[in-house]
Motif scaffolding. Structure first.
Motif, PDB file in Angstrom:
ATOM      1  N   GLU A  74       1.012  -1.077  -0.095  1.00 49.98           N
ATOM      2  CA  GLU A  74      -0.082  -0.035  -0.059  1.00 49.98           C
ATOM      3  C   GLU A  74       0.876   1.190  -0.035  1.00 49.98           C
ATOM      4  O   GLU A  74       0.170   2.222  -0.302  1.00 49.98           O
ATOM      5  CB  GLU A  74      -0.873   0.026   1.153  1.00 49.98           C
ATOM      6  N   LYS A  75       2.305   1.245   0.419  1.00 44.08           N
ATOM      7  CA  LYS A  75       3.074   2.329   0.071  1.00 44.08           C
ATOM      8  C   LYS A  75       3.817   2.307  -1.130  1.00 44.08           C
ATOM      9  O   LYS A  75       4.580   3.341  -1.097  1.00 44.08           O
ATOM     10  CB  LYS A  75       4.092   2.180   1.446  1.00 44.08           C
ATOM     11  N   ARG A  76       3.554   1.594  -2.239  1.00 46.26           N
ATOM     12  CA  ARG A  76       4.301   1.917  -3.201  1.00 46.26           C
ATOM     13  C   ARG A  76       3.765   2.412  -4.302  1.00 46.26           C
ATOM     14  O   ARG A  76       4.265   2.450  -5.619  1.00 46.26           O
ATOM     15  CB  ARG A  76       4.907   0.292  -3.738  1.00 46.26           C
ATOM     16  N   GLU A  77       2.571   2.899  -4.347  1.00 39.75           N
ATOM     17  CA  GLU A  77       1.903   3.539  -5.440  1.00 39.75           C
ATOM     18  C   GLU A  77       1.666   2.935  -6.633  1.00 39.75           C
ATOM     19  O   GLU A  77       2.138   3.508  -7.692  1.00 39.75           O
ATOM     20  CB  GLU A  77       2.620   5.106  -5.382  1.00 39.75           C
ATOM     21  N   MET A  78       1.501   1.692  -6.624  1.00 40.67           N
ATOM     22  CA  MET A  78       1.231   1.113  -7.815  1.00 40.67           C
ATOM     23  C   MET A  78      -0.277   0.243  -7.707  1.00 40.67           C
ATOM     24  O   MET A  78      -0.892   0.455  -6.751  1.00 40.67           O
ATOM     25  CB  MET A  78       2.220  -0.201  -7.522  1.00 40.67           C
ATOM     26  N   ALA A  79      -0.607  -0.107  -8.884  1.00 41.77           N
ATOM     27  CA  ALA A  79      -1.902  -0.600  -8.811  1.00 41.77           C
ATOM     28  C   ALA A  79      -1.965  -1.889  -9.820  1.00 41.77           C
ATOM     29  O   ALA A  79      -1.003  -1.941 -10.817  1.00 41.77           O
ATOM     30  CB  ALA A  79      -3.042   0.166  -9.628  1.00 41.77           C
ATOM     31  N   MET A  80      -2.631  -2.908  -9.389  1.00 45.97           N
ATOM     32  CA  MET A  80      -2.691  -4.099 -10.122  1.00 45.97           C
ATOM     33  C   MET A  80      -3.808  -4.642 -10.765  1.00 45.97           C
ATOM     34  O   MET A  80      -4.993  -4.433 -10.214  1.00 45.97           O
ATOM     35  CB  MET A  80      -2.210  -5.431  -8.970  1.00 45.97           C
ATOM     36  N   VAL A  81      -3.974  -5.141 -11.839  1.00 50.76           N
ATOM     37  CA  VAL A  81      -4.989  -5.788 -12.863  1.00 50.76           C
ATOM     38  C   VAL A  81      -4.673  -7.363 -12.387  1.00 50.76           C
ATOM     39  O   VAL A  81      -3.727  -7.830 -13.316  1.00 50.76           O
ATOM     40  CB  VAL A  81      -5.236  -5.249 -14.089  1.00 50.76           C
TER      41      VAL A  81
END
Length: 358
Positions: A74-81
């Protein structure tokens, strides 16, 4: 210049089993990278380590100048599909897209505006109030993509995002995602086992072998046209294989006549420096680059074999011929049908041969 994302000397273990070995990978800002390989090679494990779902056993991961190796997801500023999309079935398309924005405690006005932008961007305006269970596979895929893009991630990660779509829709969505990436300029890493999908969508392809190592990385054209090993040549479609006896003669590599081929020659400019010597070479070639010719065809350079057509199929747009040459069989594509039982030559231009140590 420092890359936007750097994976440095990473190993990953599951128990005593090392599934990824010495992974080094740079991803530039706004680049689309495909992690390509067979099932079980570690592609998804690598993706999970980048987003923080799987801890690395050694090595480090850097993003935008920061060491994120030990940061929680949650701290990495990424999003997953995800492959399964992981949409909430009891929510509408709008509610699913807004989910990450609510977790970030944005105001109702901000959320409403951003969701409207995403729906418009993905051509989902008329489907926003529908439950995702009422949407088609392609529409659900776009909702999953919209949910990821809504939070404006530094890095978009996609794990086999098109594998649940049928072939016709998959063709369309490939181009939609690529066009969207170019339009918005986001940085993306996608896992796929589909070579064509990687070639169409990615700026850079990273091929993992079955030992959890990066076998080759480069542009689609580079990896496809200049495979650095027999493994890559076969994986990228050069599945016809023939051993050749060769010798160097001035500026040519002489291919000696053998049980499967005629004596021919190739200019040394087509031969890597390390292979310019007498001995045995392994030749790999693709069905679409080989040509069926008359058996009495004379050639000045390249490779020529004489065989018998044993099977003909029609994949669409061309005929694929199985040609037996001695105890070997090769696949060759041709615009016209050559009947089974006919004798035919197989000809390869020098640039269509991928040569390796025998």
């Amino acid at each position: 210049m420092t890359a936007f994302l750097s994976v440095c000397d990473v190993d990953i273990h599951y128990g005593s089993t090392k599934v990824l070995k010495n992974i080094n990978l740079d991803v530039e800002k706004n680049e689309f990278v495909a992690l390509l390989g067979a099932s079980g090679c570690g592609k998804t494990t690598l993706l999970n380590s980048i987003c923080g779902f799987k801890a690395v056993s050694c090595g480090s991961i850097w993003n935008d100048g920061l060491d994120i190796t030990r940061l929680p997801p949650e701290k990495r500023e990424m999003a997953m599909v995800f492959q399964s999309y992981a949409l909430w079935p009891h929510m509408t398309a709008k509610q699913n897209i807004s989910y990450g924005l609510k977790l970030r405690k944005q105001s109702k006005e901000q959320i409403s505006k951003r969701v409207a932008e995403i729906l418009d961007l993905l051509n989902l305006e008329e489907f926003g109030d529908r439950l995702v269970t009422q949407l088609s596979g392609g529409q659900r895929q776009r909702v999953a993509l919209g949910r990821a893009l809504a939070v404006d991630p530094k890095l978009l990660l996609m794990d086999e995002p098109l594998s649940n779509l049928d072939a016709r829709i998959r063709q369309t969505v490939r181009h939609e995602i690529k066009a969207l990436q170019k339009k918005l300029g986001f940085t993306a890493i996608m896992v796929t086992h589909d070579r064509e999908e990687a070639m169409i969508m990615a700026d850079k392809i990273v091929v993992l072998n079955n030992h959890g190592e990066i076998a080759q990385k480069g542009s689609p054209e580079e990896v496809f046209n200049n495979p650095n090993s027999e493994f890559i040549a076969e994986f990228m479609g050069a599945e016809n294989i023939l051993s050749l006896k060769v010798k160097m003669d001035d500026s040519f590599l002489i291919i000696k006549a053998g049980p499967y081929n005629e004596q021919t020659r190739i200019k040394q400019e087509y031969i890597p420096q390390s292979l310019r010597k007498d001995g045995i070479l392994k030749s790999h070639f693709r069905s679409e680059t080989a040509k069926l010719v008359q058996p009495d065809t004379e050639i000045s350079e390249g490779l020529l074999m004489i065989g018998i057509v044993t099977q003909v199929t029609y994949p669409g747009g061309f005929f694929r011929h199985a040609v037996s040459v001695g105890d070997l069989s090769f696949l060759v594509d041709h615009e016209h049908r050559i009947e089974t039982g006919e004798i035919s030559g197989i000809f390869l231009e020098p640039e269509d041969l991928h040569l390796f140590e025998g």
